[in-house]
Design an enzyme around this catalytic site. Sequence first.
Site, PDB file in Angstrom:
ATOM      1  N   SER A 240      -9.957  -0.264   7.441  1.00 50.85           N
ATOM      2  CA  SER A 240      -9.358  -0.372   5.973  1.00 50.85           C
ATOM      3  C   SER A 240      -8.784  -1.577   5.407  1.00 50.85           C
ATOM      4  CB  SER A 240      -8.334   0.885   5.952  1.00 50.85           C
ATOM      5  OG  SER A 240      -9.237   2.000   5.687  1.00 50.85           O
TER       6      SER A 240
ATOM      7  N   LYS B 229       0.877  -1.239  -0.055  1.00 53.26           N
ATOM      8  CA  LYS B 229      -0.014   0.084  -0.122  1.00 53.26           C
ATOM      9  C   LYS B 229       0.819   1.275   0.065  1.00 53.26           C
ATOM     10  CE  LYS B 229      -3.943   2.159   2.672  1.00 53.26           C
ATOM     11  NZ  LYS B 229      -4.768   2.012   3.922  1.00 53.26           N
TER      12      LYS B 229
ATOM     13  N   SER C 221      -9.900   1.890   2.936  1.00 53.04           N
ATOM     14  CA  SER C 221      -9.003   2.803   2.107  1.00 53.04           C
ATOM     15  C   SER C 221      -8.036   1.903   1.530  1.00 53.04           C
ATOM     16  CB  SER C 221      -8.271   3.725   3.101  1.00 53.04           C
ATOM     17  OG  SER C 221      -7.349   3.043   3.992  1.00 53.04           O
TER      18      SER C 221
HETATM   19  N1  GLN Z   1     -13.042   4.428   6.200  1.00 54.80           N
HETATM   20  C1  GLN Z   1     -12.501   4.894   7.613  1.00 54.80           C
HETATM   21  C2  GLN Z   1     -12.232   6.218   7.490  1.00 54.80           C
HETATM   22  O1  GLN Z   1     -12.337   6.918   6.541  1.00 54.80           O
HETATM   23  C3  GLN Z   1     -11.446   3.918   8.056  1.00 54.80           C
HETATM   24  C4  GLN Z   1     -10.234   4.194   7.250  1.00 54.80           C
HETATM   25  C5  GLN Z   1      -9.177   3.210   7.526  1.00 54.80           C
HETATM   26  O2  GLN Z   1      -9.106   2.464   8.208  1.00 54.80           O
HETATM   27  N2  GLN Z   1      -7.720   3.689   7.202  1.00 54.80           N
HETATM   28  O3  GLN Z   1     -11.505   7.040   8.481  1.00 54.80           O
END
Ligand code: GLN
Length: 482
Positions: free
Chosen positions: A171, A72, A147
């Site tokens: 995420s 990532k 994400s």
């Molecule tokens: N979707 C969540 C956010 O927008 C979690 C994102 C994540 O785990 N990095 O913060």
Amino acid sequence: MDLHTLSVAALQQQLRSGAVSPVEALDALEARISAVDSKIGGYLSHNMTHAREEALRADISKPLGGIPIAIKDVINVTGEPCTAASKILQGYTATYDATVIQKLRAAGAIPFGRLNMDEFAMGSSTENSAYQRTANPWDLSRIPGGSSGGSAAVVAADEAYASLGSDTGGSIRQPAALCGCVGLKPTYGRVSRFGLIAFASSLDQIGPFTKTVEDSALLLNALAGRDPMDSTSIDTPVDNYTRLLGQDLKGIRIGMPKEYFIEGIDPQVDTAVRAAIKQYESLGAEIVEVSLPHTEYAVAVYYIIATAEASANLARFDGVRYGHRADNVQNIVDHYMRSRAEGFGEEVKRRIILGTYVLSSGYYDAYYLRAQKVRTLIRQDFSRAFEKVDALICPTSPEVAFKLGDRSDDPLKMYLADIFTIAANLAGICGISLPCGFANVDGTKLPVGLQLLGKPFEEAKLLQIAHAYEQSTPWHLERPVV
Ligand code: GLN
């Protein structure tokens, strides 16, 4: 044999038997990426030159010897771009390896490629990337989740044998669910975050995306451990995470939190998860209803704590030392303001403003401090439940993958995508998502994910429980046709 379709364990066997060389394993991936990534958009870049050199001298006797693993874009790898999918870091090249990368290398693996994501890991659909959209391999008109959408999509589309992602509020687990692969969020403190671009430091964890539960255990074996460079990493002995795989579930108690089976869940998700619970009963596990009474506050608490921490973490991107720098500035304040205004995307700005607000004097007690107190209540809910059960079972996401563009204008709706994953980060426990069936949406098959949550540092048991289900069901064998 289609090499690129192999799991890590299967590839390991091929490499060790001498049937396949590490260079061939890498070439097979490169061919697959060339064939399908123009449709998927999982990779921001994949410079294979360095990876090929490493493949040539790979030591296949090591645990992950010769196995390429995609990364990532939020984890630093020496000599590779690292942008967190943000314009503010466009052109930035990492000068060091994150600890997880050092550990992968020590285990013989070959980290390569930069995977698309929501900018600074803020989002649930990967649509917040400043660079490109990523498509769900099961239906190219849909989102892969986020994400870590790139990390999930490339594993599901067989463009990677495995990948790394990060999980602050879901995420890893949510995109794994939506793309039909396995995503593990280790316990807070189990895996070092040194070299991970920080989003919310009391919540962030790095973990693997894989095609099977066994692969997840193999990767965690390499990643886990105390790191003096990350003071939040914990000195608990590292387990052998494949140790319990294959053991039966007699005597295992699994809790069904009643707050996670609510109205508003997609009926096809509900059906698939309830069928999985039945399957667990037939495997000999005992299912008990439990309650996590503070669940309803999790999303609100998360968006106070995560944004507060993000506003502090992202202050370092000021255009002075690295990253985007505005032209023709009048003075230093103008420099900061314009560099940040030009470099950050809309969602990131929204979070910085929210976070700055909840930390500002006069509001700190009302929001931040209160959120911390409720976080403790949420953590206690889990401790209490874990007195009675070994793991918890629930859907990973209340719905299957939605259409690209469907939620982009409605941040609140997007925030609700993580309603079942966020509490685990607030409590610091471990969690895994694995395939548990498919929904049929207008004739298209879309994966459904099952979430299992485990006690802190009991990843071995969590993986045992996940593996028993996986091996007794056909879901992990199905691949999308890209
Ligand atoms: N979707 C969540 C956010 O927008 C979690 C994102 C994540 O785990 N990095 O913060």
